[in-house]
Design an enzyme around this catalytic site. Structure first.
Site, PDB file in Angstrom:
ATOM      1  N   GLU A 156       0.822  -1.205   0.000  1.00 24.02           N
ATOM      2  CA  GLU A 156       0.000   0.000   0.000  1.00 24.02           C
ATOM      3  C   GLU A 156       0.862   1.263   0.000  1.00 24.02           C
ATOM      4  OE1 GLU A 156      -3.171   2.816   0.495  1.00 24.02           O
ATOM      5  OE2 GLU A 156      -2.890   0.883  -0.495  1.00 24.02           O
ATOM      6  N   HIS A 181       2.610   1.969  -3.306  1.00 23.76           N
ATOM      7  CA  HIS A 181       1.641   2.561  -4.240  1.00 23.76           C
ATOM      8  C   HIS A 181       1.502   4.071  -3.997  1.00 23.76           C
ATOM      9  CE1 HIS A 181      -1.812   2.983  -6.811  1.00 23.76           C
ATOM     10  NE2 HIS A 181      -2.572   3.397  -5.803  1.00 23.76           N
ATOM     11  N   HIS A 202     -12.151   5.868  -8.093  1.00 26.88           N
ATOM     12  CA  HIS A 202     -10.689   5.976  -8.091  1.00 26.88           C
ATOM     13  C   HIS A 202     -10.096   5.291  -9.327  1.00 26.88           C
ATOM     14  CE1 HIS A 202      -6.844   6.811  -6.398  1.00 26.88           C
ATOM     15  NE2 HIS A 202      -6.535   5.559  -6.131  1.00 26.88           N
ATOM     16  N   HIS A 245     -21.562  -6.841 -16.905  1.00 24.98           N
ATOM     17  CA  HIS A 245     -20.233  -6.595 -17.474  1.00 24.98           C
ATOM     18  C   HIS A 245     -19.971  -7.529 -18.659  1.00 24.98           C
ATOM     19  CE1 HIS A 245     -16.035  -5.499 -17.665  1.00 24.98           C
ATOM     20  NE2 HIS A 245     -15.642  -6.728 -17.395  1.00 24.98           N
ATOM     21  N   HIS A 258      -5.935  -7.819 -17.035  1.00 24.95           N
ATOM     22  CA  HIS A 258      -7.243  -7.375 -17.508  1.00 24.95           C
ATOM     23  C   HIS A 258      -7.434  -5.888 -17.227  1.00 24.95           C
ATOM     24  CE1 HIS A 258     -11.080  -8.402 -19.205  1.00 24.95           C
ATOM     25  NE2 HIS A 258     -11.742  -7.888 -18.174  1.00 24.95           N
TER      26      HIS A 258
END
Length: 410
Positions: free
Chosen positions: A112, A115, A192, A303, A361
């Site tokens: 985290e 990032h 986000h 989706h 993906h």
């Protein structure tokens, strides 16, 4: 635990320092490599590098989410009030001892925070781009305009795109903070992700515009039908990425583990009202009741159905763009990335959501957004005379019979 530490903003100075240090390397490399180039080429090189690093950041953000590391440090901007997990070893160890596979562990905390460091570095690069572009633009305004017959097109630099990108990256940082402080609220996490896609598109626009300024050329004129097709496909892709983000943030990927059917049915039980209730916490409805499995199925299947339409649209668009030599590279990228998305999407469903396929993906979706933005920026609607299919010629000076220069802002 002292809850005041959850909102301690003291580490922000250390975060900014880390961002500056991370940005110095790319800045020095671009400056030295393009020392003899014009300002537009230097800005183009820095923008392309920033775009590449932002794409990497998007992939790492997907990795952070998919490894359940989004709450590895449950406060913001630091980690338990510290600039790094090294200073929060005791708090992390206590949380890990209480929940060995919970959201807070040493490895998840480092994922985290890395990032966040990378995001701060990208923010510094974007701030530098905005400042440098404004300086170059002011210098251009002080210089005399080129002679009338020196070029058919005088493409000038615009500082508005870098300014918009700077504003957007600040908003993206706010969404990143809310992702943590709102405890992975699905709507915030999805926004986000969409913010990252918009940021990539803005950087792509800048890169293409800088290149057009450096080469003093305008985008390729295309038919109104093809231009409309580009815009329509972009709208479909944005909707599909938003649906994909909703699938991921609600952990609905494994609601269907078959293809092309789902749960041995072409139309399984689905609760769209629950599934697409946007403002709710993770795993529950708006009134706090557990989310039905049929709601997760609805999220997944929506989706999947949209994916069919987007795949066909991308294929048709790539086939049409391939006919134009100036847009053939974009056509190849769109076709290849569409096939990658098909392969990784099937891999997620049939192989039980492997980490590599899931990250790829997300990366494929981001790359498609960049490729489509590239195609949009390198094309423009061909002007036609009313009632005629012939393009409007450039204005001609009646006295000399020579084309007049056309000024365009990039």
């Amino acid at each position: 635990m002292d809850t005041r530490s959850l909102y301690d903003l003291t580490p922000i100075a250390w975060m900014m320092a880390a961002g500056v240090l991370l940005a110095l390397g790319p800045l020095v490399w671009v400056w030295r490599r393009n020392a003899g180039s014009g300002p537009a080429r230097r800005l183009h090189a820095l923008t392309v590098l920033t775009l590449f690093l932002t794409f990497d950041l998007t992939l790492f953000g997907a990795f952070t989410r998919l490894t359940d590391s989004g709450l590895g440090c449950p406060d913001w901007p630091g980690c338990y009030g510290n600039a790094s997990p090294a200073g929060a070893r005791h708090e992390i160890a206590m949380a890990q001892a209480a929940q060995p596979t919970g959201p807070v562990t040493h490895s998840k905390a480092w994922i985290e925070m890395v990032h966040r460091y990378l995001a701060t570095g990208v923010g510094v690069l974007i701030l530098t781009l905005a400042g440098a572009t404004w300086i170059v633009r002011r210098r251009q305004r002080r210089q005399p305009a080129p002679p009338v017959d020196s070029a058919h097109h005088h493409v000038v630099l615009s500082a508005w795109w870098p300014a918009a990108t700077l504003v957007w990256v600040c908003l993206q940082g706010a969404f990143g903070a809310m992702t943590v402080t709102w405890k992975l609220f699905p709507a915030i996490v999805t926004m986000h992700l969409m913010g990252a896609i918009v940021l990539l598109a803005l950087l792509c626009i800048q890169a293409v515009r800088y290149r057009q300024v450096a080469a003093q050329r305008l985008p390729t004129a295309v038919s109104p039908a093809l231009r409309n097709g580009l815009i329509a496909t972009a709208v479909l892709l944005v909707l599909q990425i938003a649906l994909g983000g909703w699938v991921s943030t609600n952990y609905a990927v494994l609601a269907c583990t078959q293809f092309p059917t789902c749960q041995d049915s072409w139309w399984p039980p689905m609760n769209f009202a629950q599934g697409f209730e946007i403002w709710r916490h993770l795993g529950v409805t708006g009134d706090g009741q557990p989310l039905d499995f049929s709601a997760l199925t609805a999220i997944h299947y929506a989706h999947r159905l949209m994916a069919y339409a987007v795949f066909v649209a991308l294929g048709l668009l790539a086939w049409r763009l391939r006919r134009l030599e100036a847009l053939r590279a974009q056509a190849h990228w769109l076709a290849g990335l569409a096939l990658l998305q098909l392969a990784t999407g099937l891999g997620n469903v049939l192989l039980g959501w492997p980490l590599a396929a899931a990250v790829l993906h997300t990366g494929g979706a981001a790359a498609l957004a960049v490729a489509l933005t590239w195609a949009l920026c390198e094309s423009r609607r061909e002007s036609v005379v009313a009632g005629s299919a012939a393009p409007i010629p450039r204005a001609v000076d009646n006295a000399r019979g020579t084309p007049q220069p056309k000024k365009a802002t990039a």
